[in-house]
Structure formats: C-alpha cells, structure tokens
Motif scaffolding. Structure first.
Motif, mmCIF file in Angstrom:
data_model
loop_
_atom_site.group_PDB
_atom_site.id
_atom_site.type_symbol
_atom_site.label_atom_id
_atom_site.label_comp_id
_atom_site.label_asym_id
_atom_site.label_seq_id
_atom_site.Cartn_x
_atom_site.Cartn_y
_atom_site.Cartn_z
ATOM 1 N N LEU A 7 0.835 -1.214 0.000
ATOM 2 C CA LEU A 7 0.000 0.000 0.000
ATOM 3 C C LEU A 7 0.862 1.254 0.000
ATOM 4 O O LEU A 7 0.570 2.224 -0.692
ATOM 5 N N ALA A 8 1.927 1.221 0.791
ATOM 6 C CA ALA A 8 2.782 2.402 0.914
ATOM 7 C C ALA A 8 3.583 2.656 -0.355
ATOM 8 O O ALA A 8 3.733 3.798 -0.782
ATOM 9 N N ARG A 9 4.080 1.607 -0.949
ATOM 10 C CA ARG A 9 5.029 1.834 -2.054
ATOM 11 C C ARG A 9 4.358 1.925 -3.416
ATOM 12 O O ARG A 9 4.958 2.414 -4.374
ATOM 13 N N MET A 10 3.101 1.473 -3.532
ATOM 14 C CA MET A 10 2.525 1.477 -4.885
ATOM 15 C C MET A 10 2.305 2.918 -5.373
ATOM 16 O O MET A 10 1.907 3.794 -4.608
ATOM 17 N N PRO A 11 2.595 3.174 -6.646
ATOM 18 C CA PRO A 11 2.331 4.497 -7.210
ATOM 19 C C PRO A 11 0.829 4.739 -7.233
ATOM 20 O O PRO A 11 0.045 3.819 -7.486
ATOM 21 N N LYS A 12 0.434 5.978 -6.942
ATOM 22 C CA LYS A 12 -0.991 6.285 -6.848
ATOM 23 C C LYS A 12 -1.238 7.744 -7.200
ATOM 24 O O LYS A 12 -0.318 8.567 -7.180
#
Ligand code: HPA
Ligand code: ZN
Length: 327
Positions: A7-12
């Motif tokens: 969740l933290a590292r995924m690009p969004k």
C-alpha cells in the motif's frame, strides 16, 4: 506484513485533497506570525486540541479559521509545496488539488495571488519531485450562485492554470441544483466538473450532481450505497467516486472504519478511489488512509489495493496519452 508495504510503495494518484486542508498547525502559526494575523488559539497544541469534530460544519468552522493566515503568494506556495513533499513520500505521482478562492478573495486576497502561488508550487513539484499537480477551483456552496459566477469570472484570466471546477463546503440545504448555471458556464469554458455529493447529503444529491451539474466525478458519494438504482448507474457509467475514509470517520459520516462502505462500493463495480480530503485535520495523508482502511476491513487485500491504485489513474483528468505511458 506484505500488504502495508504494498500500500505504501505502490504508485498512486490523489484526486480529493483540499489544499487548505493540508495546512498543518505548525505552518498556520508560522504564517500567522509572518503576516501578523491574530489567531484564536494560544498554541499549536491548543489548535490541535480543537480538532474534535462532530459533523462537517464543526470542521468547516475551524478549517476556514485556519485558512485566514494565507495572504501572500508565497503563503499559498509554501502550503502547496508542503503537501507535495508529503505526497512524494507517499508515492503519489499525480495529484489534483482543490482550492477555495472565495475563502481568500472574501478577505481581500487577489485571485491572482492564490493562482500564482499554487500553480508555481505545481510547476516546482513536477520539476523537482516528479509529482504532477493540477488545480480544481471549488465554489463554496453555502454562498450564492451570484458569488460563484463572480468567482468564475475573476478566474477566467487564469484559465490555463486550472483544469476544472468543483463544489464544496456545507452540503445539507445547498443542493447541486443551486449551481446548475455556473457549471454550465464552466463547461462552456472547457473546464472539467466535479462536485461533493452524498457525504452528509442524500443519494439524491449524487444524482443531481450528475444530471444538473454534469459532474464527471463525485467527491465522497458514499451515501450512494442507500440507493440501489443509483449504484447500478454509477457502475454502468463508470462514474468515479473520490472516497475519503479518515475524513468520513472524523466527521462521523461512519461510526468506525470497519463500517465503511468502500468494500461494498468496489464489489458493486464502482470506480472508487481512496483520498485524504483534509489530511492536516483528519489524521493522515494518503498512505495513512490506505493503511488504516485496509487494516479495519479484512475484505480488502492486494487485489483491491491494485484496483484502487488503477482507479485513481483512470479517474484522473490527465490526458489519455499520458495514461497510456502509465499502464
Ligand atoms: N466536505 C465539504 N467541504 C469541504 C470538505 C469536505 O469534506 N473539506 C473541505 N471542504
Ligand atoms: Zn472534500
């Protein structure tokens, strides 16, 4: 343990952030001092203690008081730059920022001051952080249609600096229809259109935002869950909802995150996204919203994380050409 890291590292992308709602108490006090503005609170701690909200209006009163320290172009720049640094840390690669010009022009701040400060921060975020930013001008719905028209007119010299219009502030008693003609004018000007609807107001306001305002996205929209026919329409037409879980919790739109309708919205095939709304006031920036929401809702796993991130790009207003490079 793997899910929080994902969740933290995924690009969004972030599509529902009021830039005035990113103003942290420390920056409020710094700007108050810089601009010689008196505050009703004695300290950063006293201000933070006032952040105990019971509903949308109890938040808005404090949010508008906080924004009163913004006077110079540099103030708007500093506020937006601080947000972009947080966004970068959360692996946000694109953000569409709401701003409330009426909150500032009513205090004598020029539209140009607001526009130039925010857009300079967007440009620097792109060049220095690799985060793309775009601005969406929001009309305050508790003010008149006439006031909204005047605001749009004042913004026309800066049309190349913002991509769309939105509608925010006190929802109950201020239905979308009040701004039908203003949104028609915004469409004529080639602007995108979004609107807050179905946060505290009923599902009928979501339908009105679509039918009367031509809204291309619905901000919040969680009350759509009460109306099965509307849910089918939102899924069929793939109308994105910019959902803000920690905001909903702090403004008592939901009792607990475990009761949040996000899993039901996704299961019904809606293009739901996760966003922070007013992160300085609601206890967290974008990754905190993802982390706490996934922790509270066991129905949400890696598959939903991927869908929410993908939805955030699909629902954004970046050009289709750039979207192709992302996917
Ligand atoms: N709802 C309505 N208006 C707002 C909000 C919100 O969540 N945040 C800032 N202005
Ligand atoms: Zn909002």
């Amino acid at each position: 343990a793997a899910l929080p890291a994902l969740l933290a590292r995924m690009p969004k992308a972030e599509l529902h952030i009021h830039i005035e709602g990113s103003l942290e108490p420390e920056l409020i006090f710094k700007l108050a001092q810089r601009n010689q503005v008196a505050l009703r609170y004695a300290s950063v701690e006293a201000l933070r203690q006032a952040y105990a909200f019971t509903d949308l209006q109890s938040f808005l009163d404090i949010y508008y008081a906080g924004a009163s320290v913004l006077l110079q172009e540099q103030d708007f720049y500093d506020m937006a730059w601080a947000y972009f640094e947080k966004a970068k840390a959360d692996n946000v690669v694109h953000a569409e920022l709401f701003f409330d010009p009426q909150t500032h022009t009513a205090r004598g701040v020029a539209m140009e001051t607001v526009m130039r400060g925010l857009s300079r921060a967007c440009n620097d975020a792109h060049d220095q952080l690799g985060v793309s930013g775009a601005l969406i001008l929001c009309f305050l719905r508790h003010l008149s249609e006439e006031d909204a028209f005047a605001t749009l007119e004042e913004a026309e010299p800066f049309l190349e600096l913002f991509i769309g219009v939105g509608l925010d502030s006190s929802e109950r008693g201020h239905p979308p229809g009040k701004f039908e003609r203003v949104f028609a004018r915004a469409k004529e000007l080639g602007l995108h259109r979004v609107a807050h609807a179905g946060e505290e107001g009923p599902a009928a306001y979501v339908r009105d935002a679509l039918d009367l305002l031509g809204a291309q996205r619905i901000d919040h929209g969680v009350r759509s869950i009460d109306d099965p026919a509307l849910m089918r329409r939102l899924a069929a037409e793939q109308i994105p909802l910019t959902v803000c879980p920690l905001s909903n919790l702090k403004l008592c739109v939901v009792g607990t995150l475990a009761d949040h309708p996000l899993p039901a919205l996704l299961a019904a095939g809606l293009v739901a996204t996760v966003n922070s709304d007013d992160p300085a006031y609601f206890g967290g920036y974008l990754n905190q919203n993802y982390l706490e929401t996934f922790e509270a809702l066991p129905q949400l796993g890696p598959r939903e994380a991927y869908i929410l991130a993908r939805n955030s790009f699909d629902a954004s207003f970046v050009s289709d050409l750039r979207k192709e490079r992302w996917t």
